[in-house]
Write an enzyme that holds these catalytic residues in place. Structure first.
Site, mmCIF file in Angstrom:
data_model
loop_
_atom_site.group_PDB
_atom_site.id
_atom_site.type_symbol
_atom_site.label_atom_id
_atom_site.label_comp_id
_atom_site.label_asym_id
_atom_site.label_seq_id
_atom_site.Cartn_x
_atom_site.Cartn_y
_atom_site.Cartn_z
ATOM 1 N N HIS A 132 -7.575 -10.479 -1.955
ATOM 2 C CA HIS A 132 -7.006 -10.196 -0.623
ATOM 3 C C HIS A 132 -7.886 -10.879 0.433
ATOM 4 O O HIS A 132 -8.927 -10.369 0.812
ATOM 5 C CB HIS A 132 -6.956 -8.689 -0.396
ATOM 6 C CG HIS A 132 -6.030 -8.266 0.721
ATOM 7 N ND1 HIS A 132 -5.601 -9.139 1.699
ATOM 8 C CD2 HIS A 132 -5.441 -7.070 0.996
ATOM 9 C CE1 HIS A 132 -4.802 -8.486 2.542
ATOM 10 N NE2 HIS A 132 -4.678 -7.225 2.129
ATOM 11 N N ASN A 167 -5.047 -5.873 12.231
ATOM 12 C CA ASN A 167 -6.404 -5.336 12.181
ATOM 13 C C ASN A 167 -7.363 -6.061 13.127
ATOM 14 O O ASN A 167 -8.559 -6.198 12.843
ATOM 15 C CB ASN A 167 -6.933 -5.296 10.744
ATOM 16 C CG ASN A 167 -6.218 -4.237 9.942
ATOM 17 O OD1 ASN A 167 -6.021 -3.117 10.425
ATOM 18 N ND2 ASN A 167 -5.786 -4.572 8.744
ATOM 19 N N TYR A 221 -8.989 -7.886 6.655
ATOM 20 C CA TYR A 221 -9.932 -7.148 5.816
ATOM 21 C C TYR A 221 -11.189 -8.010 5.614
ATOM 22 O O TYR A 221 -11.323 -9.055 6.250
ATOM 23 C CB TYR A 221 -9.255 -6.693 4.512
ATOM 24 C CG TYR A 221 -8.124 -5.725 4.837
ATOM 25 C CD1 TYR A 221 -8.406 -4.479 5.406
ATOM 26 C CD2 TYR A 221 -6.798 -6.084 4.681
ATOM 27 C CE1 TYR A 221 -7.392 -3.607 5.778
ATOM 28 C CE2 TYR A 221 -5.772 -5.216 5.057
ATOM 29 C CZ TYR A 221 -6.078 -3.979 5.606
ATOM 30 O OH TYR A 221 -5.080 -3.118 5.991
ATOM 31 N N THR A 279 0.839 -1.200 0.000
ATOM 32 C CA THR A 279 0.000 0.000 0.000
ATOM 33 C C THR A 279 0.876 1.253 0.000
ATOM 34 O O THR A 279 1.752 1.398 0.840
ATOM 35 C CB THR A 279 -0.929 -0.051 1.229
ATOM 36 O OG1 THR A 279 -1.887 -1.089 1.006
ATOM 37 C CG2 THR A 279 -1.665 1.259 1.445
ATOM 38 N N ASN A 313 -5.018 -10.364 6.429
ATOM 39 C CA ASN A 313 -4.765 -9.146 7.208
ATOM 40 C C ASN A 313 -5.990 -8.464 7.810
ATOM 41 O O ASN A 313 -6.011 -7.243 7.995
ATOM 42 C CB ASN A 313 -3.965 -8.132 6.370
ATOM 43 C CG ASN A 313 -2.554 -8.639 6.109
ATOM 44 O OD1 ASN A 313 -2.105 -9.574 6.778
ATOM 45 N ND2 ASN A 313 -1.862 -8.037 5.167
HETATM 46 C C1 8OZ Z 1 -0.290 -1.235 5.274
HETATM 47 C C2 8OZ Z 1 -1.069 -0.093 5.326
HETATM 48 C C3 8OZ Z 1 -2.344 -0.113 4.810
HETATM 49 C C4 8OZ Z 1 -2.830 -1.269 4.244
HETATM 50 C C5 8OZ Z 1 -2.416 -4.976 4.202
HETATM 51 C C6 8OZ Z 1 -3.201 -3.600 2.412
HETATM 52 O O1 8OZ Z 1 -2.006 -5.050 5.368
HETATM 53 C C7 8OZ Z 1 -2.580 -3.653 3.566
HETATM 54 C C8 8OZ Z 1 -2.054 -2.425 4.200
HETATM 55 C C9 8OZ Z 1 -0.774 -2.391 4.707
HETATM 56 O O2 8OZ Z 1 -2.705 -5.986 3.546
#
Ligand code: 8OZ
Length: 365
Positions: free
Chosen positions: A176, A236, A181, A27, A179
């Site tokens: 994705h 996260n 999401y 990112t 992480n």
């Molecule tokens: C760092 C900052 C924002 C997003 C991920 C897409 O952790 C990210 C991400 C990494 O997969």
């Protein structure tokens, strides 16, 4: 022990990679107007085309799927046209490129959402984490739980984004699923308290990720569809009491869908590789396609893991930010440039397209 395997070509479905390094999705928050890839992105990815495979930064499948300022999308005509310039440049330089597709779910902020609405999630549980918005880090907003009737629309947004990616000239897409999401939020217990067909059992929590994978594979072909997972990352604010059973199940089903690869973040994203016990060899054994290993690899560990046949390809993140000619540096055993954290997220050319190659550093002397 062979220490040249990293530099040997590799057949990934219908394409041949020139070597076994992968540039991990990173990112960079530089897509300004309309979340269209910045013209500098063409130069940035082009500079790194000697990687075996480039995977782009995470790109949202819809405005609702955006969680950080200035991340690119792949849902508008303008975004597709912007990405076309990137893929043309990479291909001109002999490289191969997949786009990473994401929906961030609850890792977002009302300022980024359509009509300043609440971000969406499996359940209305706010993550204890921050996002980057309005030029600063801010707590993520309180999410609302998605209605069952909204889930086909989420799947459809990934399917359409995958079709757009092919139109933009990508060699394939990476879903994705990692992480913390949206798809990972559904998979893991801490963020999913649903009582419908998408919550509760492992089978139910895995359902959305697998339905998205099936829809994308049907649209563009499983040989062009990869996925990223992170079985034990706490990133996260997600966790699960039985990650091995969960991800063994997920990977068995991804294998049945004949996806071209799984891209596995081993350990804690960007942190320790051994934060929790997990048997990655089990995933390797269960998945019949390509295994891309990621997280904290250096040249020595990459060589060791490839020689042991524990992975097919190795993804490097920060090293590719700072070293456009990473493969050449590895070949020569040359020193690596250090990445500058202050320019990871947002800004312009500085820390993006201005890292020297061995060649440019020598010319400047
Ligand atoms: C760092 C900052 C924002 C997003 C991920 C897409 O952790 C990210 C991400 C990494 O997969």
């Amino acid at each position: 022990m062979s220490d040249t395997k990293l530099f040997e070509p590799y057949k990934l479905g219908p394409i041949t990679l020139s070597n076994r390094t992968v540039m991990a999705p990173l990112t960079r928050n530089r897509a300004l107007a309309g979340f269209v890839p910045n013209p500098l992105a063409t130069e940035y990815y082009g500079q790194r085309a000697t990687a075996g495979l480039l995977i782009t930064e995470a790109s949202q499948v819809s405005q609702q799927g955006q969680g950080y300022q200035d991340t690119p999308g792949i849902y508008s005509k303008e975004q597709v046209a912007g990405w076309r310039k990137v893929t043309d440049e990479v291909h001109k330089r002999g490289g191969k490129i997949f786009i990473q597709l994401w929906h961030v779910g609850r890792i977002s902020h009302v300022d980024l959402q359509p009509n300043h609405g609440a971000p969406v999630a499996p359940s209305a549980i706010r993550a204890k984490t921050k996002t980057f918005v309005g030029g600063t880090f801010a707590d993520v907003s309180e999410p609302r739980a998605l209605e069952l009737s909204e889930l086909p629309g989420i799947i459809e947004s990934f399917r359409q984004a995958a079709a757009n990616a092919i139109e933009a000239g990508f060699d394939g897409v990476e879903i994705h699923g990692a992480n913390g999401y949206l798809l990972d939020q559904f998979a893991r217990e801490s963020s999913n308290k649903r009582t419908d067909a998408y919550g509760g059992s492992i089978e139910n929590r895995a359902r959305l990720m697998l339905e998205v994978a099936a829809a994308v594979a049907k649209q563009i072909g499983p040989e062009k569809t990869g996925i990223r997972i992170s079985p034990v990352t706490p990133a996260n604010d997600v966790s699960d009491s039985h990650p091995q059973a969960l991800f063994d199940y997920i990977v068995d089903h991804l294998s049945a869908l004949k996806l071209v690869y799984i891209h596995v973040i081993e350990g804690s994203t960007g942190g320790p590789r051994d934060n929790l016990p997990f048997d990655y060899a089990s995933l390797r054994k269960r998945f019949h396609g390509t295994y891309i290993a990621n997280n904290g690899y250096d040249l020595a560990l990459a060589n060791k893991v490839l020689a042991a046949n524990d992975a097919d390809l190795i993804a490097f993140g920060k090293a590719f930010i700072a070293n456009p000619d990473l493969v050449e540096r590895f070949k020569r055993g040359a020193a690596l440039n250090e990445p500058d954290k202050a320019t990871f997220y947002g800004g312009g050319a500085k820390g993006y397209t201005d890292y020297p190659t061995l060649e440019s550093a020598q010319a400047a002397q």
